[in-house]
Design an enzyme around this catalytic site. Structure first.
Site, PDB file in Angstrom:
ATOM      1  CG  ASP A   1      -0.205  -0.048   2.542  1.00 40.05           C
ATOM      2  OD1 ASP A   1       0.635  -0.953   2.718  1.00 40.05           O
ATOM      3  OD2 ASP A   1      -0.444   0.828   3.408  1.00 40.05           O
TER       4      ASP A   1
ATOM      5  CG  ASP B   1       6.919   4.469   2.291  1.00 40.36           C
ATOM      6  OD1 ASP B   1       7.015   3.264   2.542  1.00 40.36           O
ATOM      7  OD2 ASP B   1       6.300   5.265   3.011  1.00 40.36           O
TER       8      ASP B   1
ATOM      9  CD  GLU C   1       4.052   0.588   6.889  1.00 39.34           C
ATOM     10  OE1 GLU C   1       4.916   0.873   7.728  1.00 39.34           O
ATOM     11  OE2 GLU C   1       3.647   1.436   6.050  1.00 39.34           O
TER      12      GLU C   1
HETATM   13 ZN   LIG Z   1       6.662   2.329   4.065  1.00 39.41          ZN
END
Ligand SMILES: [Zn+2]
Length: 380
Positions: A72, A101, A132
């Protein structure tokens, strides 16, 4: 490298924003991993529309090594100079939501498994999680299934962006919502009502003061900035009019705990403080009450300086370890399950959660090389 870039382009094109269904990106990863020879298990979460994915290369009955990532991303937000979900190259960097990320790391993993040695003596596992970004909500459901999926792994590497520096420690976290309920009435007769916002003010002061206590008295961990555990209230909502006694107020708060202090201990201190605040009202027969719920929690990461995994990761990445970082990851949860864990991934955390998020081509190439070196350690 071009394979890594091609996969990253595909991954970024899935708008796998947290709190949304993730079936498409999971299916894409499933197919690539299966084509590379993995035994792949999709593990739907209790939400029903999103899933974790766990894949194993090599003998599952032998203790192996986990590469862990979340699929995610945070919402794109404003300020992008192009489509956030279309990877584009600017000079020697790739720009797109999740580039750093942490779809960059996922792309390196999915590209690298195509070249895995056929004669793995120990397995390589790929663990991909959901949600997350809202507090490690998905991965616990995968970790609890690990005993059914493989022998207890010996190590877990979480590829959050750390410029490939192995990270030994981060703080743990608990985040929660507190709902204060009272009794409404006209503000001219507050004696006949119970003001939920006023009690919430006491709860806010309690949380603030608890944070001050930890700041003054510890426990302290000198590698962190600040060196103590912290608390804050981030959201307050309540009341409908200045002449109406409010019967409802909601607070959202969080605590970040240094290694050695269980975030749940902080939660229990908050709950005990609230119970003490309520006691005189209960004794007086008033209707004020408060309910606490946890919205996210993960334990601290605390890998000892002398841990073999630290030296292994330094050797693989070519970068010296960092003692502590200020952000949290899923590594604390793998560690809490008994698996030595470390954070080490390509790109910079300063790129995360911002417009025009990017990762360097060199960062991806260095991660590809790190993963190839890791694979070589699993042979024989
Ligand atoms: Zn992350």
């Amino acid at each position: 490298m071009s394979r890594t870039a091609d996969i990253l382009e595909r991954l970024v094109a899935f708008p796998s924003v947290c709190r949304t269904p993730n079936g498409e990106i999971v299916a894409f990863c499933h197919d690539l991993l299966q084509a590379a020879g993995a035994a792949v298990t999709v593990l739907p979460g209790p939400e029903g529309d999103r899933a974790n994915l766990f894949a194993t290369f090599g003998p599952p009955g032998v203790p192996g090594f986990i590469l862990s990532a979340h699929l995610d991303v945070v919402p794109a937000g404003e300020g992008w100079s192009g489509d956030p979900f279309r990877l584009r190259r600017t000079g020697d960097r790739f720009v797109g939501r999740g580039a750093a990320d942490m779809k960059g790391f996922v792309a390196c993993v999915l590209a690298g498994v195509a070249d895995l040695p056929q004669d793995l003596a120990r397995p390589l596992h790929v663990a991909l999680s959901y949600d997350e970004e809202i507090g490690c909500v998905g991965v616990p459901h995968m970790i609890e299934r690990l005993p059914d999926l493989c022998a207890m792994p010996t190590a877990c590497l979480v590829g959050e962006p750390s410029d490939l520096h192995p990270v030994l420690r981060h703080k743990g976290k608990v985040a929660g919502r507190i709902t204060v309920r009272g009794r409404t009435g006209h503000s001219s007769r507050p004696d006949l009502a119970d003001n939920a916002v006023h009690l919430a003010a006491d709860v806010i002061a309690l949380i603030r003061d608890l944070g001050r206590d930890y700041g003054a008295n510890g426990p302290f961990h000198p590698l962190f900035e600040p060196p103590a555990s912290t608390l804050q209230v981030g959201i307050v909502s309540g009341g409908t009019g200045v002449n109406i006694v409010p019967d409802l107020c909601r607070l959202e708060w969080e605590a970040r705990a240094v290694p050695g202090l269980d975030p749940m201990v902080i939660l229990r201190a908050v709950e005990a403080g609230i119970a003490a605040l309520l006691r005189p009202y209960e004794a007086a027969g008033r209707s004020l009450r408060a309910a606490c719920e946890i919205t996210a929690a993960y334990p601290a990461l605390d890998l000892p300086d002398e841990a073999p995994l630290r030296y292994l990761a330094e050797g693989l990445s070519g970068q010296p370890a960092l003692g502590a970082v200020s952000y949290g990851t899923e590594a604390g949860l793998f560690q809490a399950a008994g698996i030595p864990s470390i954070v080490c991934g390509p790109g910079s955390i300063t790129q995360a959660h911002r417009p025009d998020e990017s990762i360097g081509l060199g960062d991806l190439a260095a991660c590809d090389a790190m993963l190839a070196r890791l694979a070589a350690t699993l042979v024989r």
